[in-house]
Design a protein around this motif. Structure first.
Motif, PDB file in Angstrom:
ATOM      1  N   PHE A 158      20.542 -44.204 123.985  1.00 19.55           N
ATOM      2  CA  PHE A 158      19.682 -43.420 124.868  1.00 19.55           C
ATOM      3  C   PHE A 158      20.520 -42.517 125.763  1.00 19.55           C
ATOM      4  O   PHE A 158      21.697 -42.790 126.033  1.00 19.55           O
ATOM      5  N   THR A 183      14.425 -43.880 128.138  1.00 18.35           N
ATOM      6  CA  THR A 183      13.210 -43.138 127.782  1.00 18.35           C
ATOM      7  C   THR A 183      13.510 -41.972 126.838  1.00 18.35           C
ATOM      8  O   THR A 183      12.611 -41.483 126.155  1.00 18.35           O
ATOM      9  N   LYS A 184      14.788 -41.527 126.829  1.00 16.13           N
ATOM     10  CA  LYS A 184      15.153 -40.368 126.007  1.00 16.13           C
ATOM     11  C   LYS A 184      16.202 -40.778 124.976  1.00 16.13           C
ATOM     12  O   LYS A 184      17.342 -41.094 125.338  1.00 16.13           O
ATOM     13  N   LYS A 185      15.813 -40.768 123.707  1.00 12.40           N
ATOM     14  CA  LYS A 185      16.730 -41.186 122.651  1.00 12.40           C
ATOM     15  C   LYS A 185      17.786 -40.120 122.381  1.00 12.40           C
ATOM     16  O   LYS A 185      17.493 -38.927 122.371  1.00 12.40           O
ATOM     17  N   GLN A 216      10.430 -35.232 135.331  1.00 12.87           N
ATOM     18  CA  GLN A 216      11.164 -36.000 136.340  1.00 12.87           C
ATOM     19  C   GLN A 216      11.616 -35.098 137.490  1.00 12.87           C
ATOM     20  O   GLN A 216      11.552 -35.489 138.661  1.00 12.87           O
ATOM     21  N   GLU A 233      10.389 -34.475 129.281  1.00 11.47           N
ATOM     22  CA  GLU A 233      10.556 -35.643 130.154  1.00 11.47           C
ATOM     23  C   GLU A 233      11.448 -35.297 131.342  1.00 11.47           C
ATOM     24  O   GLU A 233      11.157 -35.660 132.487  1.00 11.47           O
ATOM     25  N   HIS A 279      17.142 -45.361 131.942  1.00 10.84           N
ATOM     26  CA  HIS A 279      15.833 -46.000 131.808  1.00 10.84           C
ATOM     27  C   HIS A 279      15.397 -46.113 130.343  1.00 10.84           C
ATOM     28  O   HIS A 279      14.301 -46.608 130.066  1.00 10.84           O
ATOM     29  N   ARG A 325      12.028 -34.368 119.053  1.00 10.10           N
ATOM     30  CA  ARG A 325      12.612 -35.276 120.040  1.00 10.10           C
ATOM     31  C   ARG A 325      13.292 -34.517 121.178  1.00 10.10           C
ATOM     32  O   ARG A 325      13.171 -34.911 122.349  1.00 10.10           O
ATOM     33  N   GLN A 360      10.680 -33.256 123.405  1.00  2.00           N
ATOM     34  CA  GLN A 360      10.162 -34.373 124.201  1.00  2.00           C
ATOM     35  C   GLN A 360      11.131 -34.729 125.326  1.00  2.00           C
ATOM     36  O   GLN A 360      10.714 -34.950 126.467  1.00  2.00           O
ATOM     37  N   ASN A 361      12.428 -34.787 125.008  1.00  3.95           N
ATOM     38  CA  ASN A 361      13.434 -35.115 126.016  1.00  3.95           C
ATOM     39  C   ASN A 361      13.450 -34.091 127.139  1.00  3.95           C
ATOM     40  O   ASN A 361      13.548 -34.443 128.325  1.00  3.95           O
ATOM     41  N   ASP A 418      19.483 -41.691 128.912  1.00  2.00           N
ATOM     42  CA  ASP A 418      19.219 -41.983 130.319  1.00  2.00           C
ATOM     43  C   ASP A 418      19.241 -43.493 130.554  1.00  2.00           C
ATOM     44  O   ASP A 418      19.022 -44.279 129.635  1.00  2.00           O
TER      45      ASP A 418
END
Length: 334
Positions: free
Chosen positions: A136, A142-144, A316, A312, A140, A305, A308-309, A138
């Motif tokens: 990942f 959440t982001k691959k 944030q 995200e 957390h 992806r 999406q990242n 991050d």
């Protein structure tokens, strides 16, 4: 009279069938966005195979709801063109059709592409994460992290073939498997060996000069793979032990010696030339003769992806700005 024993038991699995499932996944994810992602491909090579790949990419993009733009650029102007695409907010993903200079300059160009637009997973950040088994971007989770397309395509094929054991914990699902990868290029062979070993397999990486073993130690004690030299080893040592054999040697002359294969092995060819002769079906339980369509599907999956990242990340940042805007700052009395 033909008996049951005379009928080959090998199942030939075509890439198109595997790609369909990945494209369906991509299509579902695409519905969550208000805009159509744009992938820009840069063609600076006279190689006919590169042009075919570019046309194939464009066709697959358009058929699956993405925009694609091919930019043909002189190789001496490619660096500036990549920087311009990095700074263009309308461009969501960037890919380059290599080789261009066929030397270290190609590696330099790979690092120019902005990490947030690198659909091929060739930026240093992504390569570092892959070899270190960091999945990942991050803390957390959440982001691959993005993985190189062709090695990831092979992984997706092995998942489809149920070589991965889903009863085992994520990250250990190849435990108990022995894999031979014939090719140790920095683009496909070495990354693939690392990915398979990081997922728990014992991997023999075979190059023209030697054999290396990629593994995580006894009982998968190590967090990431390590590499051990195997002096004097050849395919004669590796193939009889391997339940999966993956080959990508460029050149029509090379063929995997089928007589050395373990009975019932899974065999995958990722070379544009067929590394397995027709007799592979007499030994293998499953044979995948080509992976190109899966690679293109993975490319679109990577594009989705990174969008999406980035979404995200933007969300944030917006939340942080909103939070900071709501903080009342005490002003000292004058």
């Amino acid at each position: 009279m033909v008996t049951e024993a005379d009928i080959p038991m090998c199942k030939v699995v075509l890439a198109n069938r595997i790609a369909q499932g990945l494209l369906a996944e991509v299509s579902e994810g695409l519905k969550k966005f208000n805009k159509t992602p744009l992938l820009v491909g840069f063609l600076s090579s006279a190689d006919p195979a590169a042009r075919v790949y570019a046309e194939w990419t464009g066709k697959t993009c358009r058929e699956n709801g993405f925009k694609f733009e091919l930019r043909e650029v002189d190789r001496e102007e490619l660096e500036d063109a990549l920087i311009a695409a990095n700074n263009d907010d309308t461009v969501d993903g960037i890919m380059v059709y290599y080789p261009i200079f066929n030397d270290r300059q190609d590696q330099y160009l790979q690092q120019i592409v902005d990490v947030s637009k690198d659909v091929e997973g060739l930026s240093h950040k992504y390569i570092f994460n892959m070899y270190q088994n960091i999945r990942f971007l991050d803390p957390h989770a959440t982001k691959k992290s993005i993985l190189p397309c062709t090695p990831l395509a092979v992984i997706k094929i092995l998942e489809y073939l149920q070589v991965y054991n889903t009863f085992l914990p994520y990250g250990n699902r190849l435990h108990g498997h022995t894999v031979t990868v014939i090719n140790r290029s920095e683009v496909v062979g070495r990354p693939l060996a690392a990915l398979l070993a990081n997922d728990g397999a014992c991997v023999y990486s075979v190059d023209i000069k030697d054999v290396q073993q990629f593994h995580r130690g006894e009982g998968l004690r190590k967090r990431r793979h390590e590499v051990t030299e195997k002096p004097g080893w050849t395919l004669e040592n590796c193939l009889p032990q391997s339940d999966v054999v993956i080959s990508g040697v460029p050149g029509k002359e090379y063929k995997v010696p089928v007589h050395l294969l373990r009975e019932g092995a899974v065999c995958i060819n990722f070379s544009s030339d067929k590394n397995f002769g027709p007799e592979v079906k007499e030994k293998a339980s499953i044979y995948v003769p080509a992976i190109g369509k899966v690679t293109i599907s993975v490319l679109l999956r990577n594009l989705l992806r990174i969008v999406q990242n980035r979404t995200e990340t933007d969300t944030q940042v917006e939340k942080q700005v909103e939070k900071e805007g709501n903080i009342e700052i005490a002003t000292p009395d004058k």
